[in-house]
Design a protein around this motif. Structure first.
Motif, PDB file in Angstrom:
ATOM      1  N   PHE A   1      -4.281   3.900  -8.627  1.00 43.03           N
ATOM      2  CA  PHE A   1      -3.954   3.551  -7.241  1.00 43.03           C
ATOM      3  C   PHE A   1      -5.214   3.180  -6.466  1.00 43.03           C
ATOM      4  O   PHE A   1      -5.229   2.196  -5.721  1.00 43.03           O
TER       5      PHE A   1
ATOM      6  N   VAL B   1       0.747  11.546  -0.736  1.00 47.22           N
ATOM      7  CA  VAL B   1      -0.241  11.894  -1.753  1.00 47.22           C
ATOM      8  C   VAL B   1      -0.752  13.317  -1.536  1.00 47.22           C
ATOM      9  O   VAL B   1      -0.907  14.088  -2.486  1.00 47.22           O
TER      10      VAL B   1
ATOM     11  N   GLU C   1       2.837   1.573  -3.428  1.00 46.54           N
ATOM     12  CA  GLU C   1       1.981   2.090  -4.501  1.00 46.54           C
ATOM     13  C   GLU C   1       1.733   3.586  -4.314  1.00 46.54           C
ATOM     14  O   GLU C   1       1.783   4.372  -5.251  1.00 46.54           O
ATOM     15  N   MET C   2       1.444   3.957  -3.061  1.00 49.78           N
ATOM     16  CA  MET C   2       1.122   5.340  -2.748  1.00 49.78           C
ATOM     17  C   MET C   2       2.328   6.241  -3.000  1.00 49.78           C
ATOM     18  O   MET C   2       2.201   7.335  -3.550  1.00 49.78           O
TER      19      MET C   2
ATOM     20  N   LYS D   1      -5.924  -0.283  -4.748  1.00 55.23           N
ATOM     21  CA  LYS D   1      -6.288  -0.338  -3.337  1.00 55.23           C
ATOM     22  C   LYS D   1      -7.632  -1.041  -3.161  1.00 55.23           C
ATOM     23  O   LYS D   1      -7.815  -1.796  -2.215  1.00 55.23           O
TER      24      LYS D   1
ATOM     25  N   LEU E   1      -3.827   8.436  -9.766  1.00 57.80           N
ATOM     26  CA  LEU E   1      -4.512   8.277  -8.485  1.00 57.80           C
ATOM     27  C   LEU E   1      -5.669   7.283  -8.639  1.00 57.80           C
ATOM     28  O   LEU E   1      -5.922   6.479  -7.745  1.00 57.80           O
TER      29      LEU E   1
ATOM     30  N   PRO F   1      -2.240   9.074   4.187  1.00 55.22           N
ATOM     31  CA  PRO F   1      -1.770   9.376   2.834  1.00 55.22           C
ATOM     32  C   PRO F   1      -1.030  10.704   2.722  1.00 55.22           C
ATOM     33  O   PRO F   1      -1.341  11.523   1.891  1.00 55.22           O
TER      34      PRO F   1
ATOM     35  N   TYR G   1       0.835  -1.188   0.000  1.00 55.33           N
ATOM     36  CA  TYR G   1       0.000   0.000   0.000  1.00 55.33           C
ATOM     37  C   TYR G   1       0.879   1.251   0.000  1.00 55.33           C
ATOM     38  O   TYR G   1       0.697   2.171  -0.793  1.00 55.33           O
ATOM     39  N   ARG G   2       1.885   1.245   0.876  1.00 56.82           N
ATOM     40  CA  ARG G   2       2.793   2.391   0.962  1.00 56.82           C
ATOM     41  C   ARG G   2       3.595   2.567  -0.319  1.00 56.82           C
ATOM     42  O   ARG G   2       3.801   3.684  -0.793  1.00 56.82           O
TER      43      ARG G   2
END
Length: 192
Positions: free
Chosen positions: A99, A128, A68-69, A103, A96, A125, A65-66
């Motif tokens: 993403f 982001v 990808e973000m 997610k 986004l 986030p 998750y981190r």
């Protein structure tokens, strides 16, 4: 020999890690409860290497998750260098959306991993938010969006992305939503 935790990873170790994350994204999106051993096998790394990087499911899912973000966040500055501010913002909004879909695909895996009592909290986030801020300010300076839009306003406006399920037709739906937001941002711009 014990490595220092913050020592930069050697490039082959870094490559292993990236490969594990790539495979894990695909596999977990397809099947939230896929065994970690299957991910290791597909990524072509031994169990030892795998568990050294990701001792358990939670670590893997949250790192994914981190990861990808961070990739989405890190793409903002290069986009601003390559494109006019408006296009950079709109292109970044598409990233986004990708993403958000990743997610959504990972949502069950994230839920499974974080619902354990005492499990890790979902990361905030912030990268982001900072990226959105960068793009909004560039557009404001160029006069291409209305003045005074904060990154919070922006993220709330596109929050609908997170409601779209990653079915076959998510792209046109996301595009319509983002075009609508973009039109809203342009309304009242100094240079329409």
């Amino acid at each position: 020999m014990q490595h220092h935790k913050d020592a930069p990873l050697r490039s082959d170790a870094q490559r292993n890690r990236e490969r594990i994350l790539d495979v894990a994204l695909a596999e977990l999106t397809r099947r939230p409860d896929v065994p970690l051993s299957a991910i290791a096998r597909k990524a072509g790394v031994g169990q030892g290497t795998f568990y050294r990087n990701f001792p358990n499911r939670e670590t893997l899912v949250l790192e994914l998750y981190r990861h990808e973000m961070r990739q989405v966040a890190d793409s903002a500055a290069p986009l601003l260098q390559a494109l006019p501010p408006q296009q950079a913002l709109r292109t970044w909004m598409d990233r986004l959306a990708e993403f958000a879909m990743a997610k959504a695909g990972l949502a069950d895996a994230i839920r499974l991993a974080t619902s354990t009592p005492g499990g890790p909290a979902k990361p905030a986030p912030t990268p982001v938010t900072e990226a959105a801020e960068l793009l909004l300010r560039a557009n404001e300076e160029a006069g291409t969006i209305r003045p005074g839009v904060t990154s919070d306003d922006f993220l709330l406006a596109i929050a609908g992305l997170w409601q779209i399920t990653p079915s076959e037709d998510w792209r046109p739906r996301a595009a319509r939503l983002l075009d609508l937001v973009m039109d809203g941002l342009r309304a009242g711009a100094a240079r329409p």
